[in-house]
Design a protein around this motif. Structure first.
Motif, PDB file in Angstrom:
ATOM      1  N   VAL A  21       0.832  -1.205   0.000  1.00 55.25           N
ATOM      2  CA  VAL A  21       0.000   0.000   0.000  1.00 55.25           C
ATOM      3  C   VAL A  21       0.867   1.256   0.000  1.00 55.25           C
ATOM      4  CG1 VAL A  21      -1.633   1.356   1.359  1.00 55.25           C
ATOM      5  CG2 VAL A  21      -1.991  -1.105   1.079  1.00 55.25           C
ATOM      6  N   VAL A  22       1.910   1.254   0.803  1.00 52.42           N
ATOM      7  CA  VAL A  22       2.806   2.413   0.866  1.00 52.42           C
ATOM      8  C   VAL A  22       3.518   2.606  -0.467  1.00 52.42           C
ATOM      9  CG1 VAL A  22       4.895   3.329   1.938  1.00 52.42           C
ATOM     10  CG2 VAL A  22       3.122   2.284   3.360  1.00 52.42           C
ATOM     11  N   PHE A  23       3.979   1.480  -1.034  1.00 52.86           N
ATOM     12  CA  PHE A  23       4.661   1.556  -2.324  1.00 52.86           C
ATOM     13  C   PHE A  23       3.737   2.133  -3.390  1.00 52.86           C
ATOM     14  CE2 PHE A  23       6.351   0.053  -6.305  1.00 52.86           C
ATOM     15  CZ  PHE A  23       7.720   0.119  -6.129  1.00 52.86           C
ATOM     16  N   LEU A  24       2.474   1.642  -3.424  1.00 53.25           N
ATOM     17  CA  LEU A  24       1.492   2.131  -4.388  1.00 53.25           C
ATOM     18  C   LEU A  24       1.173   3.604  -4.141  1.00 53.25           C
ATOM     19  CD1 LEU A  24      -0.428   1.464  -6.718  1.00 53.25           C
ATOM     20  CD2 LEU A  24      -2.136   0.798  -5.018  1.00 53.25           C
ATOM     21  N   SER A  25       1.161   4.021  -2.873  1.00 58.65           N
ATOM     22  CA  SER A  25       0.903   5.428  -2.547  1.00 58.65           C
ATOM     23  C   SER A  25       1.978   6.325  -3.140  1.00 58.65           C
ATOM     24  CB  SER A  25       0.847   5.613  -1.026  1.00 58.65           C
ATOM     25  OG  SER A  25      -0.188   4.855  -0.453  1.00 58.65           O
ATOM     26  N   GLY A  26       3.240   5.905  -3.005  1.00 57.31           N
ATOM     27  CA  GLY A  26       4.331   6.669  -3.603  1.00 57.31           C
ATOM     28  C   GLY A  26       4.210   6.709  -5.113  1.00 57.31           C
ATOM     29  N   PHE A  27       3.799   5.577  -5.697  1.00 56.28           N
ATOM     30  CA  PHE A  27       3.613   5.486  -7.143  1.00 56.28           C
ATOM     31  C   PHE A  27       2.535   6.467  -7.607  1.00 56.28           C
ATOM     32  CE2 PHE A  27       2.784   3.569 -11.217  1.00 56.28           C
ATOM     33  CZ  PHE A  27       3.960   2.933 -11.560  1.00 56.28           C
ATOM     34  N   LEU A  28       1.376   6.442  -6.943  1.00 51.46           N
ATOM     35  CA  LEU A  28       0.260   7.309  -7.335  1.00 51.46           C
ATOM     36  C   LEU A  28       0.550   8.776  -7.061  1.00 51.46           C
ATOM     37  CD1 LEU A  28      -2.747   5.158  -6.071  1.00 51.46           C
ATOM     38  CD2 LEU A  28      -1.984   5.468  -8.430  1.00 51.46           C
ATOM     39  N   PHE A  29       1.244   9.046  -5.954  1.00 54.20           N
ATOM     40  CA  PHE A  29       1.574  10.432  -5.604  1.00 54.20           C
ATOM     41  C   PHE A  29       2.368  11.092  -6.721  1.00 54.20           C
ATOM     42  CE2 PHE A  29       4.571  13.511  -3.785  1.00 54.20           C
ATOM     43  CZ  PHE A  29       3.695  14.389  -3.157  1.00 54.20           C
ATOM     44  N   ASP A  30       3.340  10.370  -7.260  1.00 52.34           N
ATOM     45  CA  ASP A  30       4.164  10.961  -8.303  1.00 52.34           C
ATOM     46  C   ASP A  30       3.418  11.066  -9.624  1.00 52.34           C
ATOM     47  OD1 ASP A  30       6.818  11.940  -7.807  1.00 52.34           O
ATOM     48  OD2 ASP A  30       7.433  10.839  -9.593  1.00 52.34           O
ATOM     49  N   ILE A  31       2.498  10.131  -9.899  1.00 52.91           N
ATOM     50  CA  ILE A  31       1.722  10.207 -11.132  1.00 52.91           C
ATOM     51  C   ILE A  31       0.934  11.515 -11.194  1.00 52.91           C
ATOM     52  CG2 ILE A  31      -0.330   9.255 -12.288  1.00 52.91           C
ATOM     53  CD1 ILE A  31       0.691   6.484 -11.625  1.00 52.91           C
ATOM     54  N   PHE A  32       0.348  11.917 -10.053  1.00 56.40           N
ATOM     55  CA  PHE A  32      -0.515  13.102 -10.033  1.00 56.40           C
ATOM     56  C   PHE A  32       0.245  14.409  -9.807  1.00 56.40           C
ATOM     57  CE2 PHE A  32      -3.614   9.734  -8.943  1.00 56.40           C
ATOM     58  CZ  PHE A  32      -4.523   9.968  -9.963  1.00 56.40           C
ATOM     59  N   THR A  33       1.520  14.329  -9.461  1.00 56.72           N
ATOM     60  CA  THR A  33       2.273  15.554  -9.189  1.00 56.72           C
ATOM     61  C   THR A  33       3.403  15.792 -10.184  1.00 56.72           C
ATOM     62  OG1 THR A  33       3.744  14.369  -7.640  1.00 56.72           O
ATOM     63  CG2 THR A  33       1.787  15.443  -6.720  1.00 56.72           C
ATOM     64  N   ILE A  34       3.665  14.841 -11.055  1.00 56.52           N
ATOM     65  CA  ILE A  34       4.807  14.964 -11.957  1.00 56.52           C
ATOM     66  C   ILE A  34       4.553  16.046 -13.009  1.00 56.52           C
ATOM     67  CG2 ILE A  34       4.058  13.279 -13.682  1.00 56.52           C
ATOM     68  CD1 ILE A  34       6.962  12.267 -13.694  1.00 56.52           C
ATOM     69  N   GLY A  35       5.594  16.750 -13.378  1.00 55.32           N
ATOM     70  CA  GLY A  35       5.503  17.777 -14.410  1.00 55.32           C
ATOM     71  C   GLY A  35       6.250  17.355 -15.656  1.00 55.32           C
ATOM     72  N   ALA A  84      10.834   4.772  -3.259  1.00 54.78           N
ATOM     73  CA  ALA A  84      11.098   3.930  -4.430  1.00 54.78           C
ATOM     74  C   ALA A  84       9.889   3.923  -5.366  1.00 54.78           C
ATOM     75  CB  ALA A  84      11.441   2.510  -3.994  1.00 54.78           C
ATOM     76  N   GLY A  85       8.677   3.873  -4.794  1.00 56.39           N
ATOM     77  CA  GLY A  85       7.466   3.908  -5.607  1.00 56.39           C
ATOM     78  C   GLY A  85       7.339   5.213  -6.366  1.00 56.39           C
ATOM     79  N   LEU A 135      16.980   0.127  -6.470  1.00 61.44           N
ATOM     80  CA  LEU A 135      17.775   1.348  -6.350  1.00 61.44           C
ATOM     81  C   LEU A 135      18.624   1.587  -7.592  1.00 61.44           C
ATOM     82  CD1 LEU A 135      19.076   1.490  -2.660  1.00 61.44           C
ATOM     83  CD2 LEU A 135      17.688   3.185  -3.840  1.00 61.44           C
ATOM     84  N   GLN A 136      19.293   0.528  -8.058  1.00 62.86           N
ATOM     85  CA  GLN A 136      20.159   0.687  -9.221  1.00 62.86           C
ATOM     86  C   GLN A 136      19.350   1.003 -10.467  1.00 62.86           C
ATOM     87  OE1 GLN A 136      23.538   0.846  -9.074  1.00 62.86           O
ATOM     88  NE2 GLN A 136      23.234   1.618 -11.153  1.00 62.86           N
ATOM     89  N   PHE A 137      18.164   0.406 -10.588  1.00 57.39           N
ATOM     90  CA  PHE A 137      17.288   0.729 -11.711  1.00 57.39           C
ATOM     91  C   PHE A 137      16.916   2.214 -11.680  1.00 57.39           C
ATOM     92  CE2 PHE A 137      13.129   1.474 -13.535  1.00 57.39           C
ATOM     93  CZ  PHE A 137      13.225   0.859 -14.761  1.00 57.39           C
ATOM     94  N   CYS A 138      16.583   2.730 -10.504  1.00 55.77           N
ATOM     95  CA  CYS A 138      16.211   4.142 -10.363  1.00 55.77           C
ATOM     96  C   CYS A 138      17.391   5.062 -10.660  1.00 55.77           C
ATOM     97  CB  CYS A 138      15.667   4.406  -8.964  1.00 55.77           C
ATOM     98  SG  CYS A 138      14.053   3.651  -8.640  1.00 55.77           S
TER      99      CYS A 138
END
Length: 350
Positions: A21-35, A84-85, A135-138
């Protein structure tokens, strides 16, 4: 106090569910805030995310002793997964926007495999391997995306430089602090470097930071100053069609492909519209060069047309000078003997 106890209770009873859930939250947070990919704030925020992720990774098996940091001991793993998400979502979006799903399908599967492995209980309980791979992928994605933005150039040379230089920070940092994951980090860096290189050679890596914002097939394109008028027979009620993808050709008709192509500020790129026809496999017909310049949020508007064609299934691919695909559109051309007046649907693009 009750909220904190409830959260800790959930973490104890459903540790992997909470992590997901936390990982998905980070994923969704960036989807809606990314420029935009060339937004300086994006670069800074993703660099901070990376640095915090690396730091937290080194603290996952330790305990904070300062009284003001004691609460972090219960949430280190969750914070790591949130960061990471966020990074994975941002980089995944940039990669997807820079190519068609068909072209980048294998690469997207690779990302999803990392996500699944990270959440698998067997890996959660084993070692640091999956976290190091994440981490290395990121880190590698960060360099692949932001070095071209910084130096205003794309292509094989900048890609190789980005992949090679990105393999160094993690092993060097872990060696400097004598972290027990040092040896694993070397293997993770080598694996990700090889994976990115192989996928680039196989044309699975999208040509970030370029991206096709819009593409369509039309009977005519008129440009008056900086306004484009797109003529199609297809009704706007057929909203899923990108112009006249079912192209009914009368005598002397030309087939137009219109596209909006995003490039960051300072970019001056040569891209191509490659026309291909299906004849057992895709046969290249024409390759028409277009010069684009970056900086416009809506994308650089351009079009190409073809007047010598035959009936059949066609596609137009937008590619860069390294033959990396930015986008494509498939359409079918059929000959029409109609001579009644046409009813045009005109879309205006400013």
């Amino acid at each position: 106090m009750k909220i904190s106890q409830t959260v800790l209770g959930l973490k104890k009873n459903y540790p992997h569910l909470i992590t997901a859930v936390v990982f998905l939250s980070g994923f969704l947070f960036d989807i809606f805030t990314i420029g935009r990919v060339d937004d300086f704030l994006n670069l800074v925020s993703h660099l901070i995310y990376l640095c915090l992720s690396i730091y937290l990774f080194t603290k996952l098996n330790t305990t904070f002793e300062h009284k003001r940091l004691l609460f972090l001991n219960n949430y280190l793993n969750d914070i790591f997964h949130f960061l990471a998400g966020g990074l994975l979502s941002a980089f995944t979006i940039f990669f997807i926007l820079s190519s068609s799903i068909t072209q980048s399908f294998i690469f997207i599967l690779f990302i999803l495999a990392l996500l699944v492995l990270n959440e698998a209980e067997v890996f959660q309980k084993s070692s640091d391997w999956v976290k190091l791979l994440l981490l290395q992928f990121c880190i590698t994605s960060f360099f692949i995306i932001y070095l071209p933005v910084t130096f205003k150039v794309t292509g094989t040379i900048i890609f190789i430089f980005a992949v090679l230089i990105s393999s160094l920070p993690m092993p060097l940092f872990l060696k400097k602090i004598s972290n027990e994951s040092y040896n694993h980090s070397i293997l993770s860096s080598v694996f990700i470097t090889l994976a990115f290189t192989v996928m680039y050679i196989c044309n699975f890596i999208p040509p970030v930071p370029l991206s096709v914002k819009e593409i369509g097939v039309y009977h005519n394109v008129e440009k008056v100053e900086n306004v484009y008028k797109l003529y199609s027979e297809t009704s706007r009620l057929k909203f899923w069609s990108q112009g006249d993808q079912d192209f009914e050709a009368r005598e002397n008709d030309k087939v137009y492909v219109y596209a909006r192509i995003f490039a960051p500020k300072g970019f001056n790129e040569k891209i191509y519209v490659q026309w291909e026809k299906w004849d057992g496999d895709w046969k290249k017909s024409d390759k028409i060069a277009l010069d684009i310049s970056g900086g416009n949020s809506w994308g650089y508007k351009a079009y190409s047309y073809k007047k010598n064609y035959t009936e059949g299934i066609w596609r137009a691919k937008i590619i860069n000078e390294s033959d990396k695909e930015l986008g494509r559109i498939n359409f079918q051309i059929t000959k029409s003997n109609e001579n009644t007046p046409r009813q045009w649907h005109i879309a205006t693009k400013k």
